[in-house]
Design a protein around this motif. Structure first.
Motif, PDB file in Angstrom:
ATOM      1  N   VAL A 136      -3.531  -9.176  -0.215  1.00 17.74           N
ATOM      2  CA  VAL A 136      -3.378  -8.549   1.099  1.00 17.74           C
ATOM      3  C   VAL A 136      -1.968  -8.744   1.640  1.00 17.74           C
ATOM      4  O   VAL A 136      -1.412  -7.853   2.281  1.00 17.74           O
ATOM      5  CB  VAL A 136      -4.427  -9.109   2.087  1.00 17.74           C
ATOM      6  CG1 VAL A 136      -4.157  -8.621   3.509  1.00 17.74           C
ATOM      7  CG2 VAL A 136      -5.830  -8.711   1.648  1.00 17.74           C
ATOM      8  N   GLU A 137      -1.372  -9.891   1.361  1.00 20.81           N
ATOM      9  CA  GLU A 137      -0.019 -10.165   1.852  1.00 20.81           C
ATOM     10  C   GLU A 137       0.986  -9.194   1.248  1.00 20.81           C
ATOM     11  O   GLU A 137       1.926  -8.749   1.928  1.00 20.81           O
ATOM     12  CB  GLU A 137       0.379 -11.612   1.521  1.00 20.81           C
ATOM     13  CG  GLU A 137       1.714 -12.036   2.112  1.00 20.81           C
ATOM     14  CD  GLU A 137       1.766 -11.884   3.622  1.00 20.81           C
ATOM     15  OE1 GLU A 137       2.797 -11.373   4.124  1.00 20.81           O
ATOM     16  OE2 GLU A 137       0.793 -12.267   4.302  1.00 20.81           O
ATOM     17  N   HIS A 140       0.591  -5.969   3.010  1.00 24.95           N
ATOM     18  CA  HIS A 140       1.174  -6.068   4.346  1.00 24.95           C
ATOM     19  C   HIS A 140       2.696  -5.915   4.294  1.00 24.95           C
ATOM     20  O   HIS A 140       3.290  -5.239   5.144  1.00 24.95           O
ATOM     21  CB  HIS A 140       0.807  -7.403   4.975  1.00 24.95           C
ATOM     22  CG  HIS A 140       1.334  -7.591   6.369  1.00 24.95           C
ATOM     23  ND1 HIS A 140       0.825  -6.911   7.461  1.00 24.95           N
ATOM     24  CD2 HIS A 140       2.346  -8.370   6.847  1.00 24.95           C
ATOM     25  CE1 HIS A 140       1.495  -7.262   8.539  1.00 24.95           C
ATOM     26  NE2 HIS A 140       2.411  -8.143   8.198  1.00 24.95           N
ATOM     27  N   GLN A 141       3.317  -6.522   3.302  1.00 26.89           N
ATOM     28  CA  GLN A 141       4.774  -6.402   3.158  1.00 26.89           C
ATOM     29  C   GLN A 141       5.183  -4.949   2.906  1.00 26.89           C
ATOM     30  O   GLN A 141       6.165  -4.461   3.466  1.00 26.89           O
ATOM     31  CB  GLN A 141       5.243  -7.297   2.009  1.00 26.89           C
ATOM     32  CG  GLN A 141       5.135  -8.779   2.306  1.00 26.89           C
ATOM     33  CD  GLN A 141       5.363  -9.643   1.084  1.00 26.89           C
ATOM     34  OE1 GLN A 141       5.644  -9.137  -0.014  1.00 26.89           O
ATOM     35  NE2 GLN A 141       5.238 -10.957   1.240  1.00 26.89           N
ATOM     36  N   LYS A 143       3.487  -2.374   3.807  1.00 28.83           N
ATOM     37  CA  LYS A 143       3.182  -1.609   5.020  1.00 28.83           C
ATOM     38  C   LYS A 143       4.317  -1.690   6.032  1.00 28.83           C
ATOM     39  O   LYS A 143       4.588  -0.715   6.747  1.00 28.83           O
ATOM     40  CB  LYS A 143       1.875  -2.127   5.640  1.00 28.83           C
ATOM     41  CG  LYS A 143       1.455  -1.353   6.871  1.00 28.83           C
ATOM     42  CD  LYS A 143       0.009  -1.670   7.271  1.00 28.83           C
ATOM     43  CE  LYS A 143      -0.149  -3.006   7.900  1.00 28.83           C
ATOM     44  NZ  LYS A 143      -1.510  -3.191   8.478  1.00 28.83           N
ATOM     45  N   GLN A 144       4.999  -2.823   6.087  1.00 28.27           N
ATOM     46  CA  GLN A 144       6.087  -2.993   7.054  1.00 28.27           C
ATOM     47  C   GLN A 144       7.218  -1.991   6.838  1.00 28.27           C
ATOM     48  O   GLN A 144       7.980  -1.679   7.756  1.00 28.27           O
ATOM     49  CB  GLN A 144       6.642  -4.415   6.977  1.00 28.27           C
ATOM     50  CG  GLN A 144       5.636  -5.504   7.298  1.00 28.27           C
ATOM     51  CD  GLN A 144       4.901  -5.258   8.599  1.00 28.27           C
ATOM     52  OE1 GLN A 144       5.506  -5.144   9.658  1.00 28.27           O
ATOM     53  NE2 GLN A 144       3.577  -5.150   8.528  1.00 28.27           N
ATOM     54  N   ASP A 157      -5.585  -4.639  10.874  1.00 27.44           N
ATOM     55  CA  ASP A 157      -4.912  -5.921  10.655  1.00 27.44           C
ATOM     56  C   ASP A 157      -5.265  -6.539   9.299  1.00 27.44           C
ATOM     57  O   ASP A 157      -6.083  -6.016   8.537  1.00 27.44           O
ATOM     58  CB  ASP A 157      -5.235  -6.897  11.789  1.00 27.44           C
ATOM     59  CG  ASP A 157      -6.740  -7.172  11.921  1.00 27.44           C
ATOM     60  OD1 ASP A 157      -7.479  -7.007  10.931  1.00 27.44           O
ATOM     61  OD2 ASP A 157      -7.167  -7.561  13.020  1.00 27.44           O
ATOM     62  N   LYS A 158      -4.636  -7.686   9.016  1.00 26.85           N
ATOM     63  CA  LYS A 158      -4.818  -8.355   7.730  1.00 26.85           C
ATOM     64  C   LYS A 158      -6.260  -8.784   7.504  1.00 26.85           C
ATOM     65  O   LYS A 158      -6.765  -8.726   6.374  1.00 26.85           O
ATOM     66  CB  LYS A 158      -3.900  -9.582   7.633  1.00 26.85           C
ATOM     67  CG  LYS A 158      -2.435  -9.287   7.455  1.00 26.85           C
ATOM     68  CD  LYS A 158      -1.678 -10.606   7.277  1.00 26.85           C
ATOM     69  CE  LYS A 158      -0.186 -10.405   7.213  1.00 26.85           C
ATOM     70  NZ  LYS A 158       0.530 -11.699   7.071  1.00 26.85           N
ATOM     71  N   ASP A 159      -6.922  -9.250   8.558  1.00 22.67           N
ATOM     72  CA  ASP A 159      -8.305  -9.711   8.407  1.00 22.67           C
ATOM     73  C   ASP A 159      -9.206  -8.576   7.911  1.00 22.67           C
ATOM     74  O   ASP A 159     -10.075  -8.781   7.065  1.00 22.67           O
ATOM     75  CB  ASP A 159      -8.834 -10.254   9.733  1.00 22.67           C
ATOM     76  CG  ASP A 159      -8.202 -11.586  10.106  1.00 22.67           C
ATOM     77  OD1 ASP A 159      -7.615 -12.231   9.205  1.00 22.67           O
ATOM     78  OD2 ASP A 159      -8.281 -11.974  11.284  1.00 22.67           O
ATOM     79  N   PHE A 161      -8.278  -5.931   6.101  1.00 21.13           N
ATOM     80  CA  PHE A 161      -7.993  -5.630   4.701  1.00 21.13           C
ATOM     81  C   PHE A 161      -8.432  -6.760   3.767  1.00 21.13           C
ATOM     82  O   PHE A 161      -8.762  -6.519   2.604  1.00 21.13           O
ATOM     83  CB  PHE A 161      -6.513  -5.308   4.515  1.00 21.13           C
ATOM     84  CG  PHE A 161      -6.145  -3.948   5.033  1.00 21.13           C
ATOM     85  CD1 PHE A 161      -6.614  -2.806   4.399  1.00 21.13           C
ATOM     86  CD2 PHE A 161      -5.376  -3.801   6.171  1.00 21.13           C
ATOM     87  CE1 PHE A 161      -6.301  -1.550   4.872  1.00 21.13           C
ATOM     88  CE2 PHE A 161      -5.057  -2.535   6.658  1.00 21.13           C
ATOM     89  CZ  PHE A 161      -5.525  -1.406   6.005  1.00 21.13           C
ATOM     90  N   THR A 162      -8.478  -7.984   4.282  1.00 19.39           N
ATOM     91  CA  THR A 162      -9.031  -9.091   3.495  1.00 19.39           C
ATOM     92  C   THR A 162     -10.506  -8.849   3.217  1.00 19.39           C
ATOM     93  O   THR A 162     -10.981  -9.036   2.086  1.00 19.39           O
ATOM     94  CB  THR A 162      -8.838 -10.425   4.220  1.00 19.39           C
ATOM     95  OG1 THR A 162      -7.431 -10.685   4.363  1.00 19.39           O
ATOM     96  CG2 THR A 162      -9.479 -11.572   3.447  1.00 19.39           C
TER      97      THR A 162
END
Length: 207
Positions: A136-137, A140-141, A143-144, A157-159, A161-162
């Motif tokens: 997921v991290e 997220h990177q 996605k930025q 949010d990350k939660d 997608f986790t």
């Protein structure tokens, strides 16, 4: 063959679908790429509603029904006819996305979603589903780098997608057609593994 690609957003599905299309064409196969939601005139209009960032008040029950409505149209208008004509149909997402995103991600009943699938797709089940798995991290990177282009679902949010990723892994443990692909590698390595999996599935298909 009906081949679907799944994964959390920014996992690299679209890149691998394009590379597989090029490979299959080199083997003189006829190929159609479809995407979800979308793929037909009606389904594309549903897609616009689903992904519009203005629709922040959409309830999760509305979301699953809209995805399934789009899918039902796509299956009957495109997927089944293409398969009957001998095409390799490559789909950027299919019903497993709803199980992962709206079920495990949003928290809707997975059993209820499976019942909806029976209406939307019937017996039109993929031969192989490739789950391109990335942390997921990492997603997220990536996605930025595209914040201005994000749709309503990508903005989660990350939660969220986790939970979606964990859901996909649970589905993969239940479905023999799933192939979990480590997406945290270079594009060509991933592509070669996908091609090998298809050859192993049915060696006669690509001769």
């Amino acid at each position: 063959m009906f081949i679907t690609f799944e994964g959390i957003d920014f996992c690299g599905k679209s890149t691998q679908i394009k590379k597989l299309e090029e490979y299959l064409i080199s083997k003189h196969k006829i190929v159609k790429i479809i995407r979800e939601p979308g793929g037909t005139q009606i389904s594309e209009k549903v897609r616009d509603i689903l992904l519009d960032k203005k629709n922040v008040m959409m309830f999760m029950e509305t979301e699953i029904l809209l995805f399934s409505a789009s899918r039902a149209q796509l299956v009957r208008e495109k997927v089944r006819p293409f398969l009957n004509e001998g095409y390799f149909v490559l789909s950027d997402r299919f019903h497993d996305s709803s199980t992962a995103y709206q079920g495990y991600g949003r928290g809707l009943s997975v059993d209820a979603i499976k019942s909806i699938h029976k209406i939307a797709i019937g017996e039109t089940i993929p031969d192989i589903t490739f789950f391109i798995d990335i942390p997921v991290e990492v997603a997220h990177q990536r996605k930025q780098l595209k914040l201005a282009e994000l749709d309503r679902i990508e903005m989660a949010d990350k939660d969220f997608f986790t939970r979606v990723r964990e859901g996909y892994l649970l589905i993969a443990g239940e479905e023999k057609r799933f192939r979990v692909i480590n997406g945290n590698r270079d594009i060509e390595t991933i592509h070669k593994e996908i091609v090998k999996e298809i050859h192993d599935y049915d060696k006669t298909e690509l001769i």
